[in-house]
Design a protein around this motif. Structure first.
Motif, PDB file in Angstrom:
ATOM      1  N   ARG A 165       0.834  -1.197   0.000  1.00  0.00           N
ATOM      2  CA  ARG A 165       0.000   0.000   0.000  1.00  0.00           C
ATOM      3  C   ARG A 165       0.877   1.259   0.000  1.00  0.00           C
ATOM      4  O   ARG A 165       0.630   2.218  -0.748  1.00  0.00           O
ATOM      5  CB  ARG A 165      -0.921   0.009   1.223  1.00  0.00           C
ATOM      6  N   LEU A 199       2.438   1.746  -3.422  1.00  0.00           N
ATOM      7  CA  LEU A 199       1.491   2.313  -4.389  1.00  0.00           C
ATOM      8  C   LEU A 199       1.219   3.787  -4.082  1.00  0.00           C
ATOM      9  O   LEU A 199       0.955   4.575  -4.996  1.00  0.00           O
ATOM     10  CB  LEU A 199       0.184   1.520  -4.376  1.00  0.00           C
ATOM     11  N   ASP A 200       1.291   4.166  -2.824  1.00  0.00           N
ATOM     12  CA  ASP A 200       1.151   5.579  -2.466  1.00  0.00           C
ATOM     13  C   ASP A 200       2.317   6.409  -2.992  1.00  0.00           C
ATOM     14  O   ASP A 200       2.183   7.618  -3.202  1.00  0.00           O
ATOM     15  CB  ASP A 200       1.079   5.738  -0.942  1.00  0.00           C
ATOM     16  N   TYR A 202       3.778   6.212  -5.947  1.00  0.00           N
ATOM     17  CA  TYR A 202       3.925   5.910  -7.368  1.00  0.00           C
ATOM     18  C   TYR A 202       4.701   6.972  -8.136  1.00  0.00           C
ATOM     19  O   TYR A 202       5.202   6.717  -9.219  1.00  0.00           O
ATOM     20  CB  TYR A 202       2.556   5.707  -8.006  1.00  0.00           C
ATOM     21  N   LEU A 240       8.407  -2.695  -7.601  1.00  0.00           N
ATOM     22  CA  LEU A 240       7.524  -1.671  -8.151  1.00  0.00           C
ATOM     23  C   LEU A 240       8.258  -0.341  -8.300  1.00  0.00           C
ATOM     24  O   LEU A 240       8.172   0.321  -9.341  1.00  0.00           O
ATOM     25  CB  LEU A 240       6.307  -1.477  -7.244  1.00  0.00           C
ATOM     26  N   GLN A 274       9.034   1.372 -11.906  1.00  0.00           N
ATOM     27  CA  GLN A 274       8.496   2.712 -12.137  1.00  0.00           C
ATOM     28  C   GLN A 274       9.607   3.673 -12.545  1.00  0.00           C
ATOM     29  O   GLN A 274       9.460   4.479 -13.476  1.00  0.00           O
ATOM     30  CB  GLN A 274       7.809   3.221 -10.861  1.00  0.00           C
ATOM     31  N   TYR A 296       2.870  -4.428 -11.962  1.00  0.00           N
ATOM     32  CA  TYR A 296       1.541  -4.065 -11.459  1.00  0.00           C
ATOM     33  C   TYR A 296       0.591  -5.270 -11.512  1.00  0.00           C
ATOM     34  O   TYR A 296      -0.241  -5.450 -10.625  1.00  0.00           O
ATOM     35  CB  TYR A 296       0.955  -2.928 -12.297  1.00  0.00           C
ATOM     36  N   THR A 345       1.321  -7.520  -8.611  1.00  0.00           N
ATOM     37  CA  THR A 345       0.860  -6.846  -7.400  1.00  0.00           C
ATOM     38  C   THR A 345      -0.651  -6.957  -7.259  1.00  0.00           C
ATOM     39  O   THR A 345      -1.169  -7.315  -6.187  1.00  0.00           O
ATOM     40  CB  THR A 345       1.273  -5.363  -7.439  1.00  0.00           C
ATOM     41  N   SER A 346      -1.363  -6.665  -8.333  1.00  0.00           N
ATOM     42  CA  SER A 346      -2.817  -6.757  -8.296  1.00  0.00           C
ATOM     43  C   SER A 346      -3.271  -8.181  -7.996  1.00  0.00           C
ATOM     44  O   SER A 346      -4.169  -8.407  -7.171  1.00  0.00           O
ATOM     45  CB  SER A 346      -3.405  -6.293  -9.640  1.00  0.00           C
ATOM     46  N   LEU A 392      -7.315  -2.380  -3.328  1.00  0.00           N
ATOM     47  CA  LEU A 392      -5.923  -2.074  -3.649  1.00  0.00           C
ATOM     48  C   LEU A 392      -5.487  -2.831  -4.905  1.00  0.00           C
ATOM     49  O   LEU A 392      -4.692  -2.322  -5.701  1.00  0.00           O
ATOM     50  CB  LEU A 392      -5.036  -2.450  -2.464  1.00  0.00           C
ATOM     51  N   ALA A 408      -3.851  -1.192  -8.414  1.00  0.00           N
ATOM     52  CA  ALA A 408      -2.652  -1.639  -9.123  1.00  0.00           C
ATOM     53  C   ALA A 408      -2.980  -1.992 -10.575  1.00  0.00           C
ATOM     54  O   ALA A 408      -2.219  -1.664 -11.500  1.00  0.00           O
ATOM     55  CB  ALA A 408      -2.037  -2.840  -8.411  1.00  0.00           C
ATOM     56  N   ARG A 433      -3.483   1.141 -12.582  1.00  0.00           N
ATOM     57  CA  ARG A 433      -2.188   1.754 -12.911  1.00  0.00           C
ATOM     58  C   ARG A 433      -1.571   1.047 -14.120  1.00  0.00           C
ATOM     59  O   ARG A 433      -0.984   1.675 -14.996  1.00  0.00           O
ATOM     60  CB  ARG A 433      -1.252   1.649 -11.715  1.00  0.00           C
TER      61      ARG A 433
END
Length: 403
Positions: free
Chosen positions: A89, A92-93, A95, A141, A145, A163, A166-167, A178, A182, A185
């Motif tokens: 989490r 992902l915050d 990103y 991640l 990125q 992603y 992750t998803s 969440l 992902a 994204r």
């Protein structure tokens, strides 16, 4: 009897009363009938889908695990998984960390190195080693990125894959919102590339189904499948048939979740015709990690039958799956997840003993599938409260603190 020892239906009734809600009020807020609520509270109808438990928990304003009795006391593995989800989490915050954080001033790892790490993450997922996967994904991640930011489209596929993994693991662990983030994204990164967008649409459909939104899941998977269909790609590169077939399978499961039996059957039949051409997709040819092939299509028929409430059909079709030559060559994650579907099918067909055997087999195949997935723990909780309880089911339930 303490609250945690009560059957799940009794806990629903008690919480509903505390919220000063009638059965009709609860039914209206869930979009269900009063009869459905009454059967749940009396234990006549099993709560074997975690998405339904999440909806109930949201309306009753409690944590979902509060409806699972002693499951509210998580094991060490479950606590570690929860911490891992918190780490994802946070990742992902962040990103945009590649643009604004310290990482922006560092060189991204070479694409070849990241490719190997993404591949290793997929293999970890296929072995259902979710705790290890949760440990490595935040850093992976961030670095994919960063590579995408500095190297552009050359790293786009790697970021989409990161992603996707992750998803997928977040949906497995019951964190559908969440997982949807992902997957969304991934769709953003893939914009303008139909094949890459199709790859991202697979986890997006799964996340939407996990959130109880089969309609949007059906729409996104069907649209993505059409964009890469052979007839739509005459002037472009050859279509990825395995990816096309996988999207049709996901669309079929979404149609089943929406109660569209005819639509689900038509979509699975289309996927089966593609599988006849592709055969079993070997790892070396499966660049999108779909696991597509005739066996996967047969498994989808069982899962769709379970979603539609056709337990007898699911049990009948199940024998064709486990009897296939390719069954034992499937990844542990795929087999164990399927066995949970089969267990639900047996339960719907009125055979809790066979359902228990399927859950125990799933635990032997990939323990994390049973011990960390809320949907599996819900199924096992139900089985542990039915008499007679087989010794192996009782031992597994006791090991997980369920009852």
């Amino acid at each position: 009897m303490t609250s945690r020892e009560l059957p799940i239906g009794r806990r629903v009734a008690r919480l509903r009363t505390r919220r000063r809600m009638t059965q009709q009020m609860l039914a209206d807020r869930l979009g269900k009938s009063k009869s459905w609520v009454d059967k749940v509270e009396r234990g006549v109808r099993a709560l074997d889908r975690y998405t339904v438990i999440q909806d109930l928990a949201a309306v009753l304003r409690v944590d979902p695990v509060a409806l699972l009795g002693r499951d509210a006391l998580p094991s060490q593995a479950a606590r570690a998984a929860a911490q891992g989800v918190d780490g994802l989490r946070a990742a992902l915050d962040r990103y945009d960390a590649a643009l604004t954080g310290p990482q922006a001033h560092q060189a991204a790892p070479p694409v070849g190195e990241l490719d190997q790490r993404v591949r290793h993450a997929w293999l970890t997922y296929q072995h259902a080693d979710y705790p290890q996967l949760l440990r490595v994904l935040p850093e992976l991640l961030g670095e994919t990125q960063h590579a995408h930011t500095t190297q552009g489209d050359g790293a786009a596929e790697l970021l989409v894959q990161a992603y996707r993994i992750t998803s997928s693991v977040l949906v497995k662990l019951g964190v559908g919102d969440l997982g949807w983030l992902a997957a969304d994204r991934a769709m953003s990164v893939a914009a303008g590339n139909p094949v890459l967008a199709a790859s991202a649409a697979v986890p997006l459909g799964q996340a939407l189904r996990a959130l109880g939104r089969p309609g949007p899941a059906l729409a996104v998977t069907v649209a993505a499948a059409h964009r890469i269909a052979p007839e739509a790609r005459r002037d472009g590169p050859p279509p990825d048939l395995a990816l096309h077939g996988t999207l049709l399978v996901q669309a079929a499961l979404a149609a089943a979740g929406a109660g569209d039996e005819r639509g689900a059957a038509e979509l699975v039949d289309r996927a089966a015709r593609i599988a006849d051409n592709t055969g079993e997709t070997g790892e070396e040819h499966d660049r999108h990690w779909t696991g597509f092939g005739p066996t996967a299509v047969r498994m989808a028929r069982v899962a769709a039958a379970v979603e539609l409430g056709n337990g007898g059909e699911a049990v009948f079709l199940h024998e064709r799956v486990v009897g296939a030559d390719h069954w034992r060559r499937l990844p542990a994650e795929h087999r164990a997840a399927y066995l949970l579907d089969a267990g639900r099918g047996h339960l719907r067909a009125g055979d809790p003993l066979a359902a228990g055997r399927a859950v125990v087999d799933a635990d032997r195949t990939a323990p994390a599938e049973v011990r960390l997935r809320p949907v599996a723990r819900t199924l096992l909780t139900d089985l542990a409260r039915r008499e007679p309880v087989p010794a192996d089911v009782a031992r597994l339930a006791a090991a997980l603190g369920l009852g």
